[in-house]
Scaffold this active site. Structure first.
Site, PDB file in Angstrom:
ATOM      1  N   VAL A 178      55.270  26.328 -47.569  1.00  0.00           N
ATOM      2  CA  VAL A 178      56.424  27.221 -47.734  1.00  0.00           C
ATOM      3  C   VAL A 178      56.778  27.379 -49.217  1.00  0.00           C
ATOM      4  O   VAL A 178      56.973  28.489 -49.714  1.00  0.00           O
ATOM      5  CB  VAL A 178      57.637  26.690 -46.939  1.00  0.00           C
ATOM      6  CG1 VAL A 178      58.903  27.448 -47.284  1.00  0.00           C
ATOM      7  CG2 VAL A 178      57.360  26.805 -45.445  1.00  0.00           C
ATOM      8  N   THR A 203      63.191  23.637 -42.309  1.00  0.00           N
ATOM      9  CA  THR A 203      63.760  23.730 -40.956  1.00  0.00           C
ATOM     10  C   THR A 203      64.556  22.455 -40.704  1.00  0.00           C
ATOM     11  O   THR A 203      63.985  21.362 -40.677  1.00  0.00           O
ATOM     12  CB  THR A 203      62.626  23.894 -39.928  1.00  0.00           C
ATOM     13  OG1 THR A 203      61.849  25.024 -40.311  1.00  0.00           O
ATOM     14  CG2 THR A 203      63.174  24.078 -38.527  1.00  0.00           C
ATOM     15  N   LYS A 229      66.799  29.257 -36.429  1.00  0.00           N
ATOM     16  CA  LYS A 229      65.399  28.916 -36.742  1.00  0.00           C
ATOM     17  C   LYS A 229      64.780  28.091 -35.605  1.00  0.00           C
ATOM     18  O   LYS A 229      63.678  28.370 -35.130  1.00  0.00           O
ATOM     19  CB  LYS A 229      65.348  28.153 -38.070  1.00  0.00           C
ATOM     20  CG  LYS A 229      63.993  27.575 -38.427  1.00  0.00           C
ATOM     21  CD  LYS A 229      62.922  28.638 -38.632  1.00  0.00           C
ATOM     22  CE  LYS A 229      61.550  28.013 -38.711  1.00  0.00           C
ATOM     23  NZ  LYS A 229      60.477  28.966 -38.855  1.00  0.00           N
ATOM     24  N   ASN A 250      61.661  29.199 -32.889  1.00  0.00           N
ATOM     25  CA  ASN A 250      60.416  28.437 -32.690  1.00  0.00           C
ATOM     26  C   ASN A 250      60.307  27.895 -31.265  1.00  0.00           C
ATOM     27  O   ASN A 250      59.226  27.890 -30.676  1.00  0.00           O
ATOM     28  CB  ASN A 250      60.322  27.300 -33.708  1.00  0.00           C
ATOM     29  CG  ASN A 250      59.704  27.792 -35.004  1.00  0.00           C
ATOM     30  OD1 ASN A 250      59.396  28.970 -35.142  1.00  0.00           O
ATOM     31  ND2 ASN A 250      59.519  26.905 -35.957  1.00  0.00           N
ATOM     32  N   CYS A 295      54.977  23.099 -37.333  1.00  0.00           N
ATOM     33  CA  CYS A 295      56.318  23.586 -36.968  1.00  0.00           C
ATOM     34  C   CYS A 295      56.666  23.418 -35.488  1.00  0.00           C
ATOM     35  O   CYS A 295      57.552  22.648 -35.147  1.00  0.00           O
ATOM     36  CB  CYS A 295      56.459  25.047 -37.379  1.00  0.00           C
ATOM     37  SG  CYS A 295      56.429  25.246 -39.164  1.00  0.00           S
ATOM     38  N   LYS A 347      45.339  26.853 -35.843  1.00  0.00           N
ATOM     39  CA  LYS A 347      45.178  28.264 -35.494  1.00  0.00           C
ATOM     40  C   LYS A 347      44.281  28.891 -36.565  1.00  0.00           C
ATOM     41  O   LYS A 347      44.033  28.249 -37.601  1.00  0.00           O
ATOM     42  CB  LYS A 347      46.526  28.978 -35.389  1.00  0.00           C
ATOM     43  CG  LYS A 347      47.284  29.097 -36.693  1.00  0.00           C
ATOM     44  CD  LYS A 347      48.521  29.940 -36.472  1.00  0.00           C
ATOM     45  CE  LYS A 347      49.278  30.169 -37.756  1.00  0.00           C
ATOM     46  NZ  LYS A 347      50.427  31.036 -37.608  1.00  0.00           N
TER      47      LYS A 347
HETATM   48  N1  NAD Z   1      54.418  25.541 -42.821  1.00  0.00           N
HETATM   49  C1  NAD Z   1      55.025  26.524 -42.197  1.00  0.00           C
HETATM   50  O1  NAD Z   1      54.406  27.435 -41.650  1.00  0.00           O
HETATM   51  C2  NAD Z   1      56.528  26.593 -42.159  1.00  0.00           C
HETATM   52  C3  NAD Z   1      57.154  27.790 -41.783  1.00  0.00           C
HETATM   53  C4  NAD Z   1      58.539  27.839 -41.758  1.00  0.00           C
HETATM   54  C5  NAD Z   1      59.286  26.710 -42.071  1.00  0.00           C
HETATM   55  N2  NAD Z   1      58.651  25.545 -42.406  1.00  0.00           N
HETATM   56  C6  NAD Z   1      59.484  24.391 -42.769  1.00  0.00           C
HETATM   57  O2  NAD Z   1      59.514  24.291 -44.188  1.00  0.00           O
HETATM   58  C7  NAD Z   1      59.552  22.921 -44.592  1.00  0.00           C
HETATM   59  C8  NAD Z   1      58.385  22.607 -45.508  1.00  0.00           C
HETATM   60  O3  NAD Z   1      57.197  22.785 -44.763  1.00  0.00           O
HETATM   61  P1  NAD Z   1      55.770  22.853 -45.469  1.00  0.00           P
HETATM   62  O4  NAD Z   1      54.795  23.174 -44.389  1.00  0.00           O
HETATM   63  O5  NAD Z   1      55.830  23.713 -46.673  1.00  0.00           O
HETATM   64  O6  NAD Z   1      55.611  21.328 -45.922  1.00  0.00           O
HETATM   65  P2  NAD Z   1      54.468  20.712 -46.865  1.00  0.00           P
HETATM   66  O7  NAD Z   1      54.308  19.314 -46.414  1.00  0.00           O
HETATM   67  O8  NAD Z   1      53.301  21.626 -46.909  1.00  0.00           O
HETATM   68  O9  NAD Z   1      55.127  20.727 -48.327  1.00  0.00           O
HETATM   69  C9  NAD Z   1      56.156  19.884 -48.728  1.00  0.00           C
HETATM   70  C10 NAD Z   1      55.969  19.546 -50.205  1.00  0.00           C
HETATM   71  O10 NAD Z   1      57.130  18.823 -50.647  1.00  0.00           O
HETATM   72  C11 NAD Z   1      56.712  17.826 -51.571  1.00  0.00           C
HETATM   73  N3  NAD Z   1      57.754  16.816 -51.678  1.00  0.00           N
HETATM   74  C12 NAD Z   1      58.091  15.818 -50.826  1.00  0.00           C
HETATM   75  N4  NAD Z   1      59.147  15.126 -51.321  1.00  0.00           N
HETATM   76  C13 NAD Z   1      59.492  15.692 -52.490  1.00  0.00           C
HETATM   77  C14 NAD Z   1      60.492  15.425 -53.459  1.00  0.00           C
HETATM   78  N5  NAD Z   1      61.362  14.423 -53.299  1.00  0.00           N
HETATM   79  N6  NAD Z   1      60.539  16.194 -54.562  1.00  0.00           N
HETATM   80  C15 NAD Z   1      59.659  17.208 -54.737  1.00  0.00           C
HETATM   81  N7  NAD Z   1      58.685  17.509 -53.852  1.00  0.00           N
HETATM   82  C16 NAD Z   1      58.607  16.761 -52.739  1.00  0.00           C
HETATM   83  C17 NAD Z   1      55.405  17.329 -50.978  1.00  0.00           C
HETATM   84  O11 NAD Z   1      54.616  16.678 -51.965  1.00  0.00           O
HETATM   85  C18 NAD Z   1      54.778  18.649 -50.482  1.00  0.00           C
HETATM   86  O12 NAD Z   1      53.957  19.245 -51.479  1.00  0.00           O
HETATM   87  C19 NAD Z   1      59.586  22.104 -43.295  1.00  0.00           C
HETATM   88  O13 NAD Z   1      60.904  21.850 -42.937  1.00  0.00           O
HETATM   89  C20 NAD Z   1      58.952  23.057 -42.294  1.00  0.00           C
HETATM   90  O14 NAD Z   1      59.371  22.784 -40.979  1.00  0.00           O
HETATM   91  C21 NAD Z   1      57.302  25.478 -42.472  1.00  0.00           C
END
Ligand code: NAD
Length: 448
Positions: free
Chosen positions: A11, A126, A212, A216, A268, A329
């Protein structure tokens, strides 16, 4: 506008790169030095169609920077997006330690820099209802009450595999805030992305947080409903694909998320369904329908694997199985909560030998399984000497393969199709023994 992104994963990176593409100056913060180092050096860390090009372009134009240091990024930005993980805790609830940890740090940063001006902290992760209030409290406890900031809920709806497209041309942007100032600022930021017909929807923070999860959970419900229906079709001799077509043409129902398969996975839907179940239970208003959604999803991959076991009469030792597709997927390298893990674990437990192929997700699976699997260089490479092929992910390149070549490579022409991508009649005419989902009646009656 200057914008900070905290958490540069799926994200965060997509958000940062797309905001830079519209001319904003973006500071991406991540506490994983490996991520920062790679991205700063121009090496992309995730696979998303179209992302690499805009990433390189904006890096070259110096519109996006990567850092491990939160403080300067926050100080230089008007808006700070939290794109942090919210993994499930032991009881299923979303673990807020990353979000609240960063909120606490932001509070300290603002306390050290009192003249820095108004900030909008945007929660894009989320998170359960009430999290905006907790983030606000975690920041506020460091401040003397004079500092002006707003905490806004802005849930992200991008789909992995279409993330860039979804961010650049969103169907809708949701802003959960009661602060006029924050709403105006975010409207300005998102305005260049909104195509005709799409809109910013404004509501209070709690309603945005619930929206949100509600979205989902609804998608998960559609998938589980179709999987349950597929099993019913098997029992009564109907074809679930025909039923899908029949109901999907009803505009009240629609065609999306109606595909029977191995169940939903990814970062998710599984965790969001669990988290919503837990929040609802804690609130004394249990969402009982979601309990079944979750159970059906877990059962679906097991039920599918039992077909493999039945075919080999429970004796898989020494059997060679090819797997096509590992990601949860197509069009992503994301394997979090992917149904393939259940299948791989069961095959390895039964002492089968397993050769896998996926166009993008091999690296992520190799990190977990090491040399317990064979990693083929191509889809056909995985088929060499195979006693069966299991199609797990419906990547386009698997849809129209060279069946003649496949048959010549395999020891036994047996296909277990976990995504119903082949026509049971045609595939049997080509000399394969074929198992799919919810189409037992045609599989049985197709000519051999
Ligand atoms: N992946 C999706 O398709 C998607 C879609 C909509 C919403 N979301 C939501 O968005 C959020 C993030 O999901 P994601 O898939 O991008 O996660 P991700 O695990 O891909 O990315 C999270 C990033 O945050 C970093 N991180 C962790 N702790 C940290 C800190 N203290 N300071 C700085 N960086 C830090 C990690 O190193 C990682 O690179 C979640 O809540 C998820 O549910 C994800």
């Amino acid at each position: 506008m200057n914008v900070a992104i905290v958490g540069t994963g799926y994200v965060g990176l997509v958000t940062g790169v797309c905001l830079a593409e519209r001319g904003n100056k973006v500071f991406c913060v991540d506490n994983n030095p490996n991520v920062v180092e790679k991205l700063s050096a121009g090496e992309i860390t995730i696979y998303e169609p179209g992302l690499e090009d805009i990433f390189q372009r904006n890096l070259k134009k110096e519109r996006i920077e990567f850092t491990g240091n939160l403080e300067p990024a926050v100080l230089r930005s008007q808006v700070v997006f939290l794109c942090l993980p919210t993994p499930p805790g032991e009881d299923g609830s979303a673990d807020l330690k990353y979000i609240l940890g960063v909120a606490d740090e932001i509070g300290k940063i603002l306390a050290r820099n009192p003249g820095v001006g108004h900030k909008v902290i945007v929660d894009k992760s989320t998170v359960p209802v009430g999290t905006c209030e907790k983030v606000d409290a975690a920041i506020r406890k460091h401040l003397d009450g004079k500092f002006e900031f707003d905490v806004v809920s802005n849930p992200e709806f991008l789909r992995e595999g279409f993330a860039v497209e979804d961010f650049l041309r969103p169907e809708r942007v949701l802003i959960g805030s009661r602060s006029e100032r924050a709403i105006v600022l975010l409207n300005d930021l998102y305005e260049p992305f909104l195509p005709a017909g799409s809109s910013v929807i404004v509501m209070d923070e709690k309603s945005a947080e619930v929206t949100k999860y509600a979205a989902n959970a609804y998608l998960a419900m559609k998938i589980s409903y179709m999987n349950d229906l597929a099993n019913f079709c098997d029992a009564v001799g109907a074809d679930v694909e025909k039923v899908r077509d029949g109901i999907g043409s009803d505009s009240r129902i629609g065609r999306t998320y109606l595909f029977p398969g191995l169940g939903y996975g990814g970062s998710c839907l599984p965790k969001d369904v669990k988290a919503l179940l837990k929040t609802a239970q804690d609130a004394g208003a249990p969402l009982t329908i979601l309990q079944s959604v979750e159970e059906i999803n877990q059962e679906q991959r097991k039920r599918f694997y039992r077909k493999v076991e039945r075919h080999f009469k429970g004796k898989l030792e020494g059997i060679r199985v090819a797997i096509w597709g590992l990601s949860f997927k197509p069009n992503t390298d994301d394997v979090r909560e992917a149904p393939v893990f259940y299948i791989l674990d069961e095959l390895l437990r039964a002492k089968a030998s397993v050769a896998v192929f996926d166009p993008e997700a091999m690296r992520n699976v190799k990190a977990k399984y090491g040399d317990r699997l064979e990693y083929a260089e191509s889809s056909y490479g995985a088929l060499q000497g195979a006693d069966a092929l299991i199609v797990v992910t419906e990547w386009n390149e698997f849809r129209k393969p060279d069946f003649k070549l496949m048959k010549s490579l395999m020891r036994q022409p047996v296909i277990f199709d976990g995504r119903n991508i082949y026509d049971p009649v045609k595939i049997r005419e080509r000399g394969f023994l074929y198992h799919s989902i919810g189409r037992k009646s045609i599989e049985a009656h197709a000519p051999v």
